[in-house]
Design an enzyme around this catalytic site. Structure first.
Site, PDB file in Angstrom:
ATOM      1  N   ASP A   1      -1.781 -34.525  55.330  1.00  0.00           N
ATOM      2  CA  ASP A   1      -0.829 -33.454  55.585  1.00  0.00           C
ATOM      3  C   ASP A   1      -1.195 -32.145  54.915  1.00  0.00           C
ATOM      4  O   ASP A   1      -0.578 -31.110  55.189  1.00  0.00           O
ATOM      5  CB  ASP A   1       0.577 -33.889  55.166  1.00  0.00           C
ATOM      6  CG  ASP A   1       1.142 -34.855  56.163  1.00  0.00           C
ATOM      7  OD1 ASP A   1       0.759 -34.732  57.343  1.00  0.00           O
ATOM      8  OD2 ASP A   1       1.922 -35.729  55.789  1.00  0.00           O
ATOM      9  N   HIS A  51      -1.552 -40.132  47.354  1.00  0.00           N
ATOM     10  CA  HIS A  51      -1.252 -41.143  48.365  1.00  0.00           C
ATOM     11  C   HIS A  51      -1.091 -42.487  47.694  1.00  0.00           C
ATOM     12  O   HIS A  51      -1.786 -42.780  46.726  1.00  0.00           O
ATOM     13  CB  HIS A  51      -2.368 -41.215  49.415  1.00  0.00           C
ATOM     14  CG  HIS A  51      -1.908 -41.848  50.672  1.00  0.00           C
ATOM     15  ND1 HIS A  51      -1.884 -43.207  50.849  1.00  0.00           N
ATOM     16  CD2 HIS A  51      -1.390 -41.295  51.789  1.00  0.00           C
ATOM     17  CE1 HIS A  51      -1.391 -43.464  52.040  1.00  0.00           C
ATOM     18  NE2 HIS A  51      -1.076 -42.333  52.630  1.00  0.00           N
TER      19      HIS A  51
HETATM   20  N1  CMC Z   1       1.994 -33.629  42.671  1.00  0.00           N
HETATM   21  C1  CMC Z   1       2.138 -33.825  41.328  1.00  0.00           C
HETATM   22  N2  CMC Z   1       2.176 -35.046  40.767  1.00  0.00           N
HETATM   23  C2  CMC Z   1       2.073 -36.109  41.556  1.00  0.00           C
HETATM   24  C3  CMC Z   1       1.926 -35.982  42.956  1.00  0.00           C
HETATM   25  C4  CMC Z   1       1.882 -34.684  43.504  1.00  0.00           C
HETATM   26  N3  CMC Z   1       1.743 -34.502  44.829  1.00  0.00           N
HETATM   27  N4  CMC Z   1       1.862 -37.216  43.514  1.00  0.00           N
HETATM   28  C5  CMC Z   1       1.963 -38.084  42.507  1.00  0.00           C
HETATM   29  N5  CMC Z   1       2.077 -37.421  41.312  1.00  0.00           N
HETATM   30  C6  CMC Z   1       2.128 -38.021  39.969  1.00  0.00           C
HETATM   31  C7  CMC Z   1       3.483 -38.643  39.683  1.00  0.00           C
HETATM   32  O1  CMC Z   1       4.353 -37.721  39.095  1.00  0.00           O
HETATM   33  C8  CMC Z   1       3.094 -39.766  38.760  1.00  0.00           C
HETATM   34  O2  CMC Z   1       2.803 -39.218  37.486  1.00  0.00           O
HETATM   35  P1  CMC Z   1       3.029 -40.111  36.144  1.00  0.00           P
HETATM   36  O3  CMC Z   1       2.084 -41.263  36.251  1.00  0.00           O
HETATM   37  O4  CMC Z   1       2.727 -39.182  35.028  1.00  0.00           O
HETATM   38  O5  CMC Z   1       4.471 -40.537  36.174  1.00  0.00           O
HETATM   39  C9  CMC Z   1       1.750 -40.254  39.333  1.00  0.00           C
HETATM   40  O6  CMC Z   1       1.182 -39.093  39.968  1.00  0.00           O
HETATM   41  C10 CMC Z   1       1.891 -41.377  40.340  1.00  0.00           C
HETATM   42  O7  CMC Z   1       2.862 -40.964  41.303  1.00  0.00           O
HETATM   43  P2  CMC Z   1       3.748 -41.932  42.189  1.00  0.00           P
HETATM   44  O8  CMC Z   1       4.886 -41.177  42.758  1.00  0.00           O
HETATM   45  O9  CMC Z   1       4.040 -43.160  41.379  1.00  0.00           O
HETATM   46  O10 CMC Z   1       2.716 -42.326  43.294  1.00  0.00           O
HETATM   47  P3  CMC Z   1       3.086 -43.017  44.628  1.00  0.00           P
HETATM   48  O11 CMC Z   1       1.881 -43.788  45.054  1.00  0.00           O
HETATM   49  O12 CMC Z   1       4.354 -43.777  44.523  1.00  0.00           O
HETATM   50  O13 CMC Z   1       3.396 -41.779  45.612  1.00  0.00           O
HETATM   51  C11 CMC Z   1       3.220 -40.078  47.217  1.00  0.00           C
HETATM   52  C12 CMC Z   1       2.587 -41.381  46.648  1.00  0.00           C
HETATM   53  C13 CMC Z   1       2.494 -39.728  48.496  1.00  0.00           C
HETATM   54  C14 CMC Z   1       4.695 -40.328  47.545  1.00  0.00           C
HETATM   55  C15 CMC Z   1       3.080 -38.956  46.151  1.00  0.00           C
HETATM   56  O14 CMC Z   1       1.729 -38.781  45.816  1.00  0.00           O
HETATM   57  C16 CMC Z   1       3.705 -37.642  46.616  1.00  0.00           C
HETATM   58  O15 CMC Z   1       4.906 -37.450  46.473  1.00  0.00           O
HETATM   59  N6  CMC Z   1       2.879 -36.713  47.222  1.00  0.00           N
HETATM   60  C17 CMC Z   1       3.405 -35.477  47.734  1.00  0.00           C
HETATM   61  C18 CMC Z   1       4.040 -35.744  49.107  1.00  0.00           C
HETATM   62  C19 CMC Z   1       3.002 -35.945  50.190  1.00  0.00           C
HETATM   63  O16 CMC Z   1       2.038 -35.201  50.317  1.00  0.00           O
HETATM   64  N7  CMC Z   1       3.255 -36.976  51.035  1.00  0.00           N
HETATM   65  C20 CMC Z   1       2.418 -37.250  52.203  1.00  0.00           C
HETATM   66  C21 CMC Z   1       1.710 -38.575  52.096  1.00  0.00           C
HETATM   67  S1  CMC Z   1       0.425 -38.713  53.376  1.00  0.00           S
HETATM   68  C22 CMC Z   1       1.323 -38.818  54.812  1.00  0.00           C
HETATM   69  C23 CMC Z   1       1.896 -40.160  55.033  1.00  0.00           C
HETATM   70  O17 CMC Z   1       1.104 -41.103  55.324  1.00  0.00           O
HETATM   71  O18 CMC Z   1       3.124 -40.296  54.903  1.00  0.00           O
END
Ligand code: CMC
Length: 434
Positions: free
Chosen positions: A368, A311
Site C-alpha cells: 500500500d 507487515h
Molecule cells: N509505523 C511505526 N511503527 C510500527 C509500524 C508502523 N507502520 N508497524 C509496526 N510498528 C511497530 C509497533 O509499534 C511495534 O513496536 P514495539 O515492538 O516497540 O511495540 C512493532 O513495530 C510491531 O508492531 P505490531 O503492530 O505488533 O505488528 P503487526 O505484525 O501486528 O502489525 C501492521 C502489522 C501491518 C498492522 C502494522 O505494521 C501497521 O499498522 N502498519 C501500518 C498500516 C499498514 O500499512 N497496513 C497495510 C498492511 S499491507 C496491506 C494488507 O495486506 O492489508
C-alpha cells in the site's frame, strides 16, 4: 487431514508432570505445525495467541507466502510472473478453480463475467438512499449484502448456481464500486459494456459520462489491472479470515463476503492505501521532508504509524511492493503525470530504511505504500482506494469460501479465550449499588 500433509515425529508436551504426545505435520513447502486439536480435551489447557500470529487456522492450497524470503505464490505461480504476464480475469480463474485457464475456459469465464455485470435494476433504489459524501466502502458493504435479497441462494448449492454466484460477485463488485463513485459526485450511472475487458470496463463506468467519452490509456489500464492481481489473494489475512469465520457458520455467501469487505476497510488492512496518501499530503502541505512525521511514527504516544510500512508476515520485503514500485516509477514518469507525492514517498522510504527503529522491527514498505500513487495517477479519488482493493481481493475471498465449503467438513470458527473479568458476584438491587 489432507494427504498432502506429511506426518512428522510427534512433539512431547510436559504439563504438571504429565507428558502428552502431539502430532506434528509438515506442509508441501516445509512449514511445520503442531496439531493441538485435542489439547484442551486431553490437558485442560488452551493456547493463548493474541492476533493468531502462530496459529494455522486451516489447511489451504490457494496461496503460499514465505514472509522471511519475500515469496508470494498463487496456486504455485510466483506473483512476479503473474503480474508480468497475466490479466486479472485469468488470475481470478486461477485462484478460484486451481489452474490457469486454457483459451476456451478463459473466454467462457470472461463471457460469464460480462453477462453477470449488470446489477438488478431495483438495487438502484438503495443507491439513491445514501447521503451525499457516504464513504464508498460503506456503500459497497451495504450493496453487496443487499445482493442476497436479489439473488436468493438455495440451501443446497448445486455447481451451476455456485458458478453463477461467483461470477455475480467478481463482476458486480466492480459495477457497484463505479456506481458508488458516480453517486458520490452526483453524475448519472454508466452501465457496464460488452465492449470492454474487465478493468477498462470499470474505468469506463467510473469516468465516462453522457457528455464525455472515457479516453482509455493503455498504461493506466495495465497498471490498475496489475494492482488488482497483486491484491487478489494473501492467504489468511484479516479480511479473508473474516470471510472464513462468517462462512463457517454456513451463512449466505453475499453476507459472508460483506464480512470480508467490513474487515478490509480498517486502516491497518485495506484502508492503509488511503491513509498513505493522507500522510503524504499532510507532509507536502507542511513542507517538511518527512523527518517530523517519522519521529511521530516512532513515538507510541503520538498514535501515528508510518502508513504503508510493516507487515504481519513479510519481515524482509513485500514482493508486491517491489513489483508496484517498478510500475509506479514507469507510470509516474510519464509526461504530464508528475506527482510531488512520489518524491515525498521516496524520501520517506529512504529515511525509514536507514532508521534503526524500522530496521530493528523489520518494517519495510508494503504493497500500500505505492498503490495509492498509482491510483492517483489513474484519477481514482482517495476514498475509492480501498474499494479497488476489495475488487482485487474478491476472487481470493471467494476461493477461500469455496475451499472451505467443499472441504471434508466445515468446522465452525469458535476460538476460546482466557477470561480476565470479574469472578462470580450476585445481583444487587439498584438502590444498594454504589
Ligand atoms: N509505523 C511505526 N511503527 C510500527 C509500524 C508502523 N507502520 N508497524 C509496526 N510498528 C511497530 C509497533 O509499534 C511495534 O513496536 P514495539 O515492538 O516497540 O511495540 C512493532 O513495530 C510491531 O508492531 P505490531 O503492530 O505488533 O505488528 P503487526 O505484525 O501486528 O502489525 C501492521 C502489522 C501491518 C498492522 C502494522 O505494521 C501497521 O499498522 N502498519 C501500518 C498500516 C499498514 O500499512 N497496513 C497495510 C498492511 S499491507 C496491506 C494488507 O495486506 O492489508
Amino acid at each position: 487431514m489432507s494427504d498432502r500433509l506429511k506426518l512428522l515425529t510427534p512433539a512431547t508436551l510436559t504439563l504438571e508432570n504429565k507428558s502428552y504426545s502431539l502430532p506434528t505435520y509438515m506442509g508441501v513447502e516445509g512449514e511445520k505445525a503442531i496439531d493441538i486439536t485435542k489439547l484442551r480435551s486431553q490437558t485442560g489447557y488452551v493456547t493463548l495467541d493474541d492476533g493468531y500470529g502462530n496459529t494455522g487456522a486451516c489447511e489451504s492450497a490457494i496461496t503460499y507466502i514465505d514472509g522471511e524470503k519475500g515469496i508470494l505464490r498463487y496456486r504455485g505461480y510466483p506473483i512476479e510472473e503473474l503480474a508480468e504476464h497475466s490479466r486479472f480475469t485469468e488470475v481470478a480463474y486461477l485462484l478460484l478453480y486451481g489452474e490457469l485457464p486454457n483459451s476456451e475456459q478463459l473466454l467462457g469465464f470472461s463471457s460469464r463475467l460480462n453477462e453477470s455485470s449488470i446489477v438488478h435494476e431495483d438495487v438502484h433504489h438503495f443507491l439513491s438512499g445514501f447521503p451525499r459524501g457516504s464513504h464508498p466502502m460503506g456503500i459497497l458493504a451495504t450493496m453487496v449484502a443487499s445482493l442476497s435479497t436479489f439473488y436468493p441462494v438455495p440451501d443446497q448449492l448445486d455447481e451451476a448456481t455456485e458458478i453463477q454466484i461467483v461470477a455475480n460477485l467478481v463482476s458486480q463488485v466492480r459495477t457497484i464500486a463505479a456506481f458508488s463513485y458516480k453517486k458520490s459526485i452526483g453524475e448519472p450511472l454508466v452501465y457496464p459494456s460488452i465492449k470492454y475487458r474487465y478493468t477498462s470496463n470499470f474505468l469506463n463506468m467510473m469516468f465516462a459520462s453522457p457528455v464525455r467519452d472515457y479516453q482509455p490509456d493503455a498504461d493506466i489500464d495495465s497498471a490498475i489491472d496489475m494492482l488488482l492481481i497483486l491484491h487478489a489473494d494473501h492467504e489468511q489475512n484479516c479480511s479473508t479470515s473474516s470471510v472464513r469465520t462468517a462462512g463457517s457458520s454456513l451463512a449466505n455467501v453475499y453476507a459472508v463476503i460483506t464480512a470480508g469487505i467490513a474487515a478490509l476497510w480498517g486502516p491497518r488492512h485495506g484502508g492503509a492505501n488511503q491513509e498513505v496518501i493522507k500522510m503524504l499530503e499532510q507532509i507536502h502541505a507542511e513542507g517538511g521532508d518527512g523527518t517530523e512525521f517519522i519521529n511521530q511514527a516512532k513515538d507510541k504516544n503520538s498514535g501515528n504509524r508510518l502508513m504503508g510500512f510493516g507487515h504481519r508476515v513479510y519481515k524482509n520485503f513485500d514482493p508486491r511492493a517491489v513489483v508496484l514500485k517498478q510500475h509506479c516509477d514507469k507510470l509516474l514518469n510519464k509526461p504530464g503525470l508528475n506527482d510531488p507525492l512520489l518524491d515525498i514517498a521516496r524520501r520517506l522510504e529512504e529515511i525509514a530504511l536507514k532508521d534503526d527503529y524500522f530496521i530493528s522491527r523489520k518494517l519495510y514498505p508494503n504493497v500500500d505504500f505505492y498503490s495509492g500513487l498509482i491510483l492517483r495517477a489513474a484519477g481514482i479519488p482517495t476514498d475509492m482506494f480501498t474499494v479497488l482493493f476489495a475488487i482485487g481481493r474478491m476472487p481470493g475471498w471467494l476461493a477461500h469460501w469455496r475451499e472451505m465449503i467443499h472441504g471434508e467438513h466445515v468446522t465452525i470458527y469458535r476460538p476460546r479465550q482466557i477470561y480476565t473479568g470479574e469472578i462470580l458476584r450476585h445481583y444487587q438491587d439498584i438502590n444498594q449499588r454504589a
